[in-house]
Design a protein around this motif. Structure first.
Motif, mmCIF file in Angstrom:
data_model
loop_
_atom_site.group_PDB
_atom_site.id
_atom_site.type_symbol
_atom_site.label_atom_id
_atom_site.label_comp_id
_atom_site.label_asym_id
_atom_site.label_seq_id
_atom_site.Cartn_x
_atom_site.Cartn_y
_atom_site.Cartn_z
ATOM 1 N N HIS A 75 0.822 -1.211 0.000
ATOM 2 C CA HIS A 75 0.000 0.000 0.000
ATOM 3 C C HIS A 75 0.856 1.262 0.000
ATOM 4 C CE1 HIS A 75 -3.274 2.726 0.861
ATOM 5 N NE2 HIS A 75 -2.598 3.197 1.894
ATOM 6 N N LYS A 76 1.904 1.273 0.803
ATOM 7 C CA LYS A 76 2.757 2.457 0.879
ATOM 8 C C LYS A 76 3.389 2.746 -0.477
ATOM 9 C CE LYS A 76 6.605 4.439 3.492
ATOM 10 N NZ LYS A 76 7.594 4.215 4.588
ATOM 11 N N ALA A 77 3.835 1.710 -1.146
ATOM 12 C CA ALA A 77 4.455 1.892 -2.459
ATOM 13 C C ALA A 77 3.440 2.376 -3.479
ATOM 14 C CB ALA A 77 5.080 0.573 -2.920
ATOM 15 N N ARG A 78 2.207 1.869 -3.390
ATOM 16 C CA ARG A 78 1.163 2.311 -4.319
ATOM 17 C C ARG A 78 0.832 3.787 -4.109
ATOM 18 N NH1 ARG A 78 -1.116 -2.763 -3.163
ATOM 19 N NH2 ARG A 78 -2.564 -1.806 -1.674
ATOM 20 N N VAL A 79 0.739 4.209 -2.844
ATOM 21 C CA VAL A 79 0.450 5.606 -2.533
ATOM 22 C C VAL A 79 1.564 6.497 -3.076
ATOM 23 C CG1 VAL A 79 0.241 7.292 -0.672
ATOM 24 C CG2 VAL A 79 -0.973 5.104 -0.523
ATOM 25 N N ARG A 80 2.800 6.045 -2.904
ATOM 26 C CA ARG A 80 3.941 6.822 -3.398
ATOM 27 C C ARG A 80 3.882 6.947 -4.922
ATOM 28 N NH1 ARG A 80 9.043 6.072 -5.471
ATOM 29 N NH2 ARG A 80 10.605 7.614 -4.810
ATOM 30 N N GLU A 81 3.598 5.853 -5.614
ATOM 31 C CA GLU A 81 3.535 5.903 -7.072
ATOM 32 C C GLU A 81 2.388 6.794 -7.549
ATOM 33 O OE1 GLU A 81 2.452 2.674 -10.312
ATOM 34 O OE2 GLU A 81 4.570 2.589 -9.756
#
Length: 247
Positions: free
Chosen positions: A30-36
């Motif tokens: 989730h954190k990586a998706r939010v960052r992207e």
């Protein structure tokens, strides 16, 4: 390697890039998706701003204001304006380059020893026109940015060199095959004229709309596709066959 131990000479088409464009890695959590998603919002906004105001007319604050965030968030993801500008090129220009190279490879294989100027030009021109026809909103801004870059020394020329030189040289190889009696310098001049016309089309300035009183529109990529390769091929033939060749 050939049977006699020599290494065959590769054309620009063969050595330009791998057969398939690498797929972008998918975020794992989730954190990586939010960052992207945050990065994509920044790039989408910046791309529109650069297309509208040019490289020197945009600041990091402008980008932050466009999406309603603080400049600190922009700097969290990017080192500055040049970093954002480079990321804009890096996410779309390789797709354009790959599509063109793939089209030229297919054409070269199908044509064999019967490569024509118009066929080579169509393979180079049409992939970019096709994506504008299929998804104009996604490609319009980067098309305008490319047009700006192609007319700018320094920062603009550097981007065109970095992302498009291998594909241009692949086209030059095809044109040499189509016109074996034409000297190399004249072919490069022909490409110079072609490149200017192509990016002018991508700029979609609306000038054609005004001149023709709406009879033609600068975003009519289907009409550009129908006419451009034939028109440019005639120009190549004219300068390569004319008495001034090589002067």
């Amino acid at each position: 390697m050939l049977r006699d131990g020599t290494v065959p000479k590769m054309s620009s088409i063969d050595r330009a890039e791998p057969d398939a464009a690498p797929a972008a890695p998918r975020p794992r959590n989730h954190k990586a998706r939010v960052r992207e998603e945050s990065i994509e919002r920044i790039l989408d906004a910046a791309e529109q701003l650069f297309a509208e105001f040019g490289y020197h007319g945009v600041t990091v604050k402008d980008v932050a204001k466009r999406i309603g965030v603080s400049s600190a968030l922009i700097h969290y993801h990017f080192d500055g304006k040049e970093s954002i500008y480079e990321a804009i090129w890096a996410r779309k220009a390789p797709i354009s380059a790959h599509n063109r190279l793939a089209a030229m490879r297919r054409y070269a294989e199908e044509a064999g020893d019967n490569v024509t100027v118009e066929g080579a030009l169509a393979a180079w021109i049409e992939p970019d026109l096709n994506v504008h026809i299929e998804n104009h909103d996604y490609w319009a801004a980067i098309g305008k940015i490319s047009a700006q870059a192609n007319s700018a020394a320094g920062w603009g020329a550097e981007k065109m060199t970095k992302y498009y030189n291998p594909v241009v040289l692949a086209l030059i190889d095809l044109l040499k095959k189509a016109m074996p009696d034409c000297d190399e310098a004249t072919i490069f001049w022909g490409y110079h004229f072609l490149s200017g016309a192509m990016t002018h089309n991508m700029a979609q300035t609306g000038r054609l709309d005004e001149l023709s009183h709406g009879l033609c529109t600068s975003d009519d990529f289907a009409s550009i596709k129908r006419h451009m390769a034939k028109f440019m091929a005639a120009g190549f033939h004219a300068i390569c066959q004319g008495p001034s060749q090589g002067r």
